[in-house]
Design an enzyme around this catalytic site. Structure first.
Site, PDB file in Angstrom:
ATOM      1  N   TYR A   1       0.864  -1.176   0.000  1.00 55.99           N
ATOM      2  CA  TYR A   1       0.000   0.000   0.000  1.00 55.99           C
ATOM      3  C   TYR A   1       0.905   1.231   0.000  1.00 55.99           C
ATOM      4  O   TYR A   1       1.559   1.544   0.990  1.00 55.99           O
ATOM      5  CB  TYR A   1      -0.891   0.041   1.236  1.00 55.99           C
ATOM      6  CG  TYR A   1      -1.925  -1.055   1.329  1.00 55.99           C
ATOM      7  CD1 TYR A   1      -2.298  -1.805   0.225  1.00 55.99           C
ATOM      8  CD2 TYR A   1      -2.542  -1.332   2.544  1.00 55.99           C
ATOM      9  CE1 TYR A   1      -3.252  -2.804   0.326  1.00 55.99           C
ATOM     10  CE2 TYR A   1      -3.504  -2.326   2.651  1.00 55.99           C
ATOM     11  CZ  TYR A   1      -3.850  -3.061   1.545  1.00 55.99           C
ATOM     12  OH  TYR A   1      -4.795  -4.052   1.652  1.00 55.99           O
TER      13      TYR A   1
ATOM     14  N   PRO B   1     -18.627   1.128  -5.490  1.00 57.07           N
ATOM     15  CA  PRO B   1     -19.526   1.089  -4.335  1.00 57.07           C
ATOM     16  C   PRO B   1     -20.886   0.481  -4.651  1.00 57.07           C
ATOM     17  O   PRO B   1     -21.460   0.691  -5.719  1.00 57.07           O
ATOM     18  CB  PRO B   1     -19.654   2.566  -3.946  1.00 57.07           C
ATOM     19  CG  PRO B   1     -18.403   3.199  -4.454  1.00 57.07           C
ATOM     20  CD  PRO B   1     -18.087   2.470  -5.728  1.00 57.07           C
ATOM     21  N   LEU B   2     -21.358  -0.296  -3.690  1.00 58.22           N
ATOM     22  CA  LEU B   2     -22.663  -0.938  -3.793  1.00 58.22           C
ATOM     23  C   LEU B   2     -23.764   0.113  -3.862  1.00 58.22           C
ATOM     24  O   LEU B   2     -23.807   1.040  -3.059  1.00 58.22           O
ATOM     25  CB  LEU B   2     -22.861  -1.837  -2.565  1.00 58.22           C
ATOM     26  CG  LEU B   2     -24.225  -2.473  -2.338  1.00 58.22           C
ATOM     27  CD1 LEU B   2     -24.535  -3.450  -3.455  1.00 58.22           C
ATOM     28  CD2 LEU B   2     -24.246  -3.183  -0.983  1.00 58.22           C
TER      29      LEU B   2
END
Length: 289
Positions: A63, A220-221
């Site tokens: 990351y 995103p959902l």
């Protein structure tokens, strides 16, 4: 902040952690690459999370790369007793921010030493082998060679416990013949329910399951049902999604990530959110649609 102990605890290897933890991925720059826009805020978020009782932080030296681990060290070292830091190896970042497999013995050994150096520790609490046979989800492939490398580093005392990420049930079974697998970290959320049976099997074995992307991650959902349930409970969709995961199975450990103090408080408040049975039934139907 909310008392996150309300979410309960579960075993992570030989340690017991609270079920609501923190994921450090968003502390890096856009696309999980480069430095954050506001390093001071990133440090503050980590310190606030631990002050609120978080004792399970998920990270990786890829990351940034290196960025999140260096921020974790700046914010929290020397680490408080009881804090479990879980990292991942098995990938490297390209100069173009791409995610590339890094499974060779040299790659994995270097990754372990990078994590040790950047976190400032002599041994890593938990290392997940991030499988890259398909970057979009779990796919079959032999893990014997890379996992054997990690098991040898474990025997040398550089790793305490080992888990798998982006893994199939067969790979977990194969992995257990090489070393103890203490956790599985896969994508799972209200709409992405492919691991339902897998989670139940892991729960029966006492193995932690750590879902990432509880609201879909980079995509995103979008769910009218989720939004309606959240509005009815006076909560955010993320809080409801997290509360659903907490209720879904006792072996689920959550690692919602954010680089915002406000969002951190919202996420941790999910520990106290009770979902009525009718809300659970409505949310369950999202994955069945």
């Amino acid at each position: 902040m909310t008392d996150i102990a309300q979410a309960g605890t579960f075993r992570l290897g030989d340690r017991t952690v609270k079920r609501l933890g923190y994921g450090a991925m968003q502390l890096a720059g856009p696309g999980v690459f480069g430095p954050p826009k506001d390093r001071a805020e990133a440090v503050a978020v980590l310190r606030a999370a631990v002050s609120a009782g978080v004792d399970h932080i998920d990270t990786s030296d890829f990351y940034g790369p290196h960025v999140t681990n260096q921020i974790i060290r700046e914010a929290l070292h020397p680490y408080p007793d009881g804090l479990v830091i879980v990292t991942k190896v098995g990938a490297r970042r390209g100069a173009d921010a791409s995610w590339n497999p890094a499974f060779s013995a040299d790659d994995l050994t270097q990754a372990i030493h990078d994590n040790l150096r950047n976190l400032g520790v002599d041994a890593l609490d938990v290392v997940n082998l991030r499988l890259m046979f398909d970057v979009h989800g779990p796919a079959e492939g032999s893990i014997e060679a890379p996992l054997t490398v990690l098991a040898e580093l474990q025997r040398k005392g550089l790793i305490r416990r080992i888990g798998l990420s982006n893994a199939t049930p067969r790979q977990v079974a194969d992995g257990r013949r090489i070393t103890d697998i203490v956790c599985v970290q896969n994508q799972y959320n209200l709409a992405h329910r492919g691991d339902d049976a897998f989670i139940d099997d892991l729960a029966a074995a006492g193995t932690a399951y750590v879902p990432f992307f509880p609201l879909g991650g980079f995509s995103p959902l979008q769910s009218g049902t989720l939004s309606a349930v959240a509005a009815g409970l006076g909560a955010t969709p993320m809080q409801v999604a997290l509360a659903w995961l907490l209720r879904r199975s006792p072996n689920i450990l959550l690692i919602p990530g954010t680089s915002s103090l406000g969002h951190l408080r919202e996420n941790l408040a999910a520990a106290a959110l009770a979902l009525p049975d009718e809300a659970m039934a409505a949310l369950d139907r999202i994955g069945a649609a």
